[in-house]
Enzyme design. Structure first.
Site, PDB file in Angstrom:
ATOM      1  N   GLU A 527       0.830  -1.210   0.000  1.00 26.86           N
ATOM      2  CA  GLU A 527       0.000   0.000   0.000  1.00 26.86           C
ATOM      3  C   GLU A 527       0.862   1.256   0.000  1.00 26.86           C
ATOM      4  OE1 GLU A 527      -2.867  -0.424  -0.847  1.00 26.86           O
ATOM      5  OE2 GLU A 527      -3.208  -2.507  -0.284  1.00 26.86           O
ATOM      6  N   HIS A 530       2.134   2.052  -3.393  1.00 25.88           N
ATOM      7  CA  HIS A 530       1.134   2.627  -4.302  1.00 25.88           C
ATOM      8  C   HIS A 530       1.269   4.155  -4.397  1.00 25.88           C
ATOM      9  CE1 HIS A 530      -1.263  -0.456  -6.021  1.00 25.88           C
ATOM     10  NE2 HIS A 530      -1.763  -0.919  -4.888  1.00 25.88           N
ATOM     11  N   ASP A 591       3.514  -4.673  -5.498  1.00 23.55           N
ATOM     12  CA  ASP A 591       3.920  -5.992  -4.992  1.00 23.55           C
ATOM     13  C   ASP A 591       5.444  -6.086  -4.889  1.00 23.55           C
ATOM     14  OD1 ASP A 591       1.383  -7.038  -4.714  1.00 23.55           O
ATOM     15  OD2 ASP A 591       1.406  -8.129  -6.611  1.00 23.55           O
TER      16      ASP A 591
HETATM   17 ZN   LIG Z   1      -2.804  -2.617  -4.560  1.00 23.24          ZN
END
Ligand SMILES: [Zn+2]
Length: 690
Positions: A527, A530, A591
């Protein structure tokens, strides 16, 4: 009502096998593995889920998950079955208990009543199409196209996906305020590709869709609606939706925030589409006054004006009747719910059987009254230790990211400073909202499932519209507490972890820290990354769409992210479908960055001391346990139909590539498992953004 989708979610959908450990030791490509006597301590990795017959350096997903996949064949009522689903099922069992024992406050009783009405299939069957009759009569009574937009406004209040969407959103360039936003919409199938692709499989699906629309229109023609002429209009509806699909911007292009950034004066918007009477729409919808609006896809609305002027009125009525019944299907008699299942779940997703009614009703209740239900869930399932541990992980991972930015050779000092300022401004929110939503104005009764759904949607719709022109309320959450998911908001610059995901297999209090960092830590890192993926990097520390990159740094970034896009475009699912590396770029970047940051934080934190990082547990070193813990959150089986559906619509890669795509980019993995330089899990051209 299908589930709404949010920006930046970790996983687009919804266990717990504490599996008895019996395993045979064989070659796993792990020379660091120690003697059996040292392997008794349980780490929290699921040893029985491993496939030790596969070399970790050949196919790490199979190595980490092969045992799980063999022991957990696809249930008939699923399209995907993985650890996420198992955890969600555990959460659902808790929610069901809450909903069937209405002992709580007024909101919790309201959620219980909502659930009870949804479960009462006898009443739903007995009432038949009666709950739809008033709305269908309204559609049948449409006399001229001049009256179309007020009718669409009313249907939007009920959650009907007709033609377009109008609501509020955060101003892309001023993240402190909410503005009006209008966007494309109105398709029954999950993506424009389903209407436009011409290969044999796509054409077959489109034909089945037309038959489904036809069937639903046939079902509602039994309702007492004078003047309805839609019973044979399936093809006409699909022809209209195909025109809308042609006008719509595709999913990958929409990933660029600038592509949907078109703020304009209301007068300019109205000139753009002279045939559409927006004033009558806004009056009927009850929107607040506004001077400016973001028209996300101007070309769509130009085309819409033309499409509507050329479409016969009867076809428009059939389209609206279809979209109404499509929205309502789950709360209508069995014939409707079965037909809906047959196309959307069986044909598109490969699912063979309906989920049990109670699970569908828990989902519905969570969708519509999620914070009423969430309050009780948090009391039962989320303790202060989970919150404190997660906060500690967040701190460590932020520190790791700061170091990672500082060490990036490809970034200039100016861009690094801006990136670090953005990182320092990231707000973390863990578990549940500080302030719960007040549902007191929604009327819920135990004998009106569809009415409850419509009133709950109307409540949310009014709440959304009322935000236009108002300052942003930063306390809001976009996910409910029991959700097994997490998200980053670029407009708020915050990371959010609902209580529902801070559970086994992601996190368990007292478990080996390597496994908690591989699970929950990788989610936190994901997160956080991101904020710096292909979308997130375009927003500044305050959440404004604003370029803080030098030109040279942008070029270097794009070269690095292009490597990841190319890598994932090579991956094939269901034996015949390539992933879309550009659609999945943000998630794959998150990721890859997330796992590296979680590993850095682990090694600098609990991994730095033998007391908190025993050299061997279950036969594996701390680094090996970290990677296995990470891979095992992604153990899953998927139906081929579902793989193809998701390759078109899902910005996330499938579990296998979320694991193998990441570890094959990491020298740290190669070292941890002592992989040879030419092993399949060691990519020759390793990609790295963060
Ligand atoms: Zn995501």
């Amino acid at each position: 009502m299908r589930r709404p989708t949010f920006l930046f979610l970790l996983f687009a959908s919804s266990l717990t096998a504490a599996l008895a450990a019996s395993q045979s030791a064989s070659n796993n490509g792990a020379p660091q593995q120690r003697a059996a006597a040292a392997t008794r301590a349980p780490s929290g990795i699921e040893v029985s889920s491993l496939d030790r017959g596969t070399n970790a350096c050949t196919d790490f997903f199979q190595f980490a998950c092969g045992g799980w996949m063999a022991a957990n064949p696809m249930p008939a009522d699923r399209q995907r079955w993985g650890r996420f689903n198992q955890l969600q099922e555990d959460n659902f069992a808790i929610l069901r208990q809450i909903l069937e024992n209405p002992a709580g406050d007024a909101d919790q009783r309201k959620a219980s009543d909502y659930f009870a009405a949804c479960m009462d299939e006898g009443t739903i069957e007995a009432r038949g199409t009666e709950p739809l009759v008033a709305e269908l009569r309204g559609i049948a009574a449409l006399k001229t196209k001049d009256d179309l937009l007020p009718l669409v406004a009313h249907l939007h209040t009920l959650g009907v996906n007709a033609l377009f969407r109008l609501g509020s959103r955060t101003d892309l360039r001023d993240a402190t305020r909410q503005v009006a936003n209008i966007d494309q919409g109105g398709l029954g199938m999950p993506d424009r590709d389903y209407y436009l692709k011409t290969d044999a499989r796509s054409l077959e699906i489109k034909q089945k869709y037309a038959a489904h629309v036809q069937k639903m229109l046939g079902l509602i023609s039994t309702a007492d609606v004078p003047g309805s002429v839609w019973s044979a209009s399936g093809q006409a509806v699909v022809a209209l939706e195909t025109q809308l699909a042609e006008a719509a911007m595709d999913r990958t292009a929409r990933r660029d925030p600038a592509a949907t950034d078109h703020m304009m004066q209301v007068g300019i918007w109205m000139e753009l589409t002279p045939g559409l009477d927006w004033a009558s729409y806004m009056m009927a919808a009850g929107t607040p006054r506004f001077d400016q609006i973001n028209v996300a896809v101007p070309e769509y609305f130009k085309a819409l004006g033309v499409i509507l002027s050329l479409t016969p009125l009867d076809d428009l009525k059939a389209y609206l009747a279809w979209q109404l019944v499509n929205t309502s299907a789950e709360m209508l008699p069995k014939a409707y719910a079965d037909a809906d299942f047959d196309f959307f779940s069986r044909t598109l997703g490969g699912q063979q059987q309906q989920l049990p009614r109670w699970q569908r009703c828990v989902t519905q209740t969570d969708d519509q009254l999620g914070e009423a239900l969430g309050k009780a869930y948090v009391e039962k399932a989320f303790g202060p230790a989970a919150k404190a541990d997660t906060l500690k992980m967040v701190e460590g991972i932020k520190t790791a990211m700061n170091q990672d930015i500082q060490a990036a050779e490809w970034m200039s000092a100016d861009t690094k400073r801006a990136a670090q300022a953005k990182l320092a401004a990231v707000v973390d929110r863990i578990g549940y909202p500080d302030k719960w939503r007040d549902y007191s104005t929604i009327r819920v009764t135990r004998d009106d499932a569809l009415g409850n759904l419509e009133r709950a949607i109307a409540f949310e719709r009014a709440r959304d519209l009322s935000k236009i022109g108002q300052p942003v309320d930063r306390s809001e959450w976009s996910m409910t507490p029991p959700t097994v998911n997490a998200y980053y908001s670029s407009a708020r610059n915050n990371i959010n972890f609902p209580a529902g995901i801070l559970q086994t297999p992601f996190y368990r209090q007292g478990r080996d820290a390597a496994v908690n960092y591989g699970g929950a830590g990788a989610v936190v890192g994901h997160e956080l990354t991101h904020g710096f993926d292909d979308q997130g990097r375009k927003f500044d520390a305050s959440g404004n769409l604003k370029n803080w990159w030098t030109e040279a740094d942008t070029k270097a970034y794009e070269q690095r992210s292009g490597c990841i896009a190319d890598q994932y475009s090579q991956y094939v699912v269901a034996g015949d479908t390539n992933l879309n590396g550009k659609l999945t770029l943000g998630e794959n970047t998150a990721d890859n960055g997330g796992v590296r940051l979680a590993l850095m934080a682990y090694l600098a934190g609990p991994g730095a001391s033998k007391a908190t990082a025993p050299p061997v547990m279950d036969g594996y070193t701390p680094e090996q346990r970290f990677f296995i813990g990470f891979a095992q959150i992604w153990c899953e089986n998927r139906r081929p139909e579902f793989e193809r559906l998701r390759a078109t619509t899902d910005p996330h890669s499938s579990g296998k590539y979320r694991v193998n795509g990441v570890v094959s980019n990491m020298p740290e993995f190669q070292k941890a498992f002592n992989c040879k330089a030419d092993a399949p899990m060691v990519r020759q051209n390793q990609c790295r953004v963060w």
